[in-house]
Motif scaffolding. Sequence first.
Motif: not given
Length: 402
Positions: A17-34
């Motif tokens: 994968r290239n850099w764009r594909e590796l740069d994933v969006d992180p989960i929302d720390p306030l809304a994510a299921d623990p």
Amino acid sequence: MFNPLDHQGIPLERQLRNWRELDVDPIDPLAADPYTRCRIIALNGIEVEAILFSHHFARTCTDPEVKRQLAEIRYIEAQQQRVVNWLLPGVPSALETTIAYEQVAVDLTSWVARMEPDPYLQQAYEFGVLEDFDHLYRYANLFELIERRRAAKVVDDLTEVMPGRPTKAHHRHPVDNVRDPYDRTTVDPLSKLHALTIMAAEQQTMNFYMNVGPQYMEPIARQLYQEIGLIEEEHVTHYESLVDPGETWWERLVNHEYNECYLYYSFMTQESDPKVRAIWELHLNMEVEQLRIACDLMRRHDGREPADILAPALPEPVRFEPNKEFLRNLLATQIDLTTLGAGYVREAHERFERMQQQLHGGEAPASERVIDEHRAKFGDEYRIETAGPHPVTALRGEKQHA
């Protein structure tokens, strides 16, 4: 059930994968299921173990072609690890992430202990999880003490926070941390996957504490990370010794790849976040091809069929779920256990007591002082009890803390 040996994955040459594909969006720390965060942390540990294992294999391998194949797969594994770990957001502090790590240890090890078919291996997981349970309690008190934040915001009401086997009593002589290994020729294939999973999870925790502990300025934080970090080293010894050392490198390679398929499949079926679930599915398809290559290497160099050592299909999926009743039963029946040789005893023995004296020297360790400091500042220790009184203190008639 899904059998990764019956499926075709993504060809290895298409997995880069290239850099764009590796740069994933992180989960929302306030809304994510623990438990989404727990799955991320667990799979990061699995990928780190895969990379480290491959490096160790390469250092003992004399075949240049095999070393090149390992390097190619290992690079893809390294990309997978970055994607998985980079799903964590940069907002939480190291201590908040630490609490999540301990939630992983508590609920993943509990699930494995409940599902483990071998009684001796099951006891190893039951013994270890009561110590991780206490670590969660100590770190939760530190969290409120130095950050003024409550662990309930991290673990929700999924995992209780209260004393387990006291951390002070986890410091054993190193020889008493070595367990007897399973027999690779007779053990249930599921037991091999369990041992790899918990070993990788504890190894990741050990490494994390080794590195983040000195980043704190507060003496009590630095000292608690140092203390629990040493216990995590004991836990890695405890779990890695369960694996049969007679397994060949090729057998171990296949087991690692099969276990990765197992966990990505398991978490894909449970994941509530569609974006994260898509990553688990993508990585599963990558791992299926990596497993195929590992199987070919085993046939060529070990002269055996991988199907002879693997389960005919993936076992019941691993699940992150509350384990409150299970843990409370362990607290009521096993809190006073320690180890002697490869077994377990209820009475402190000479070697254990000598280790305690040499290490503590009559002084209270950080794991005890963090509770004392919390009580001094807030009037009580921090707990989350959602299913009635603590099973041990209730029996003793001790005061309960809200």
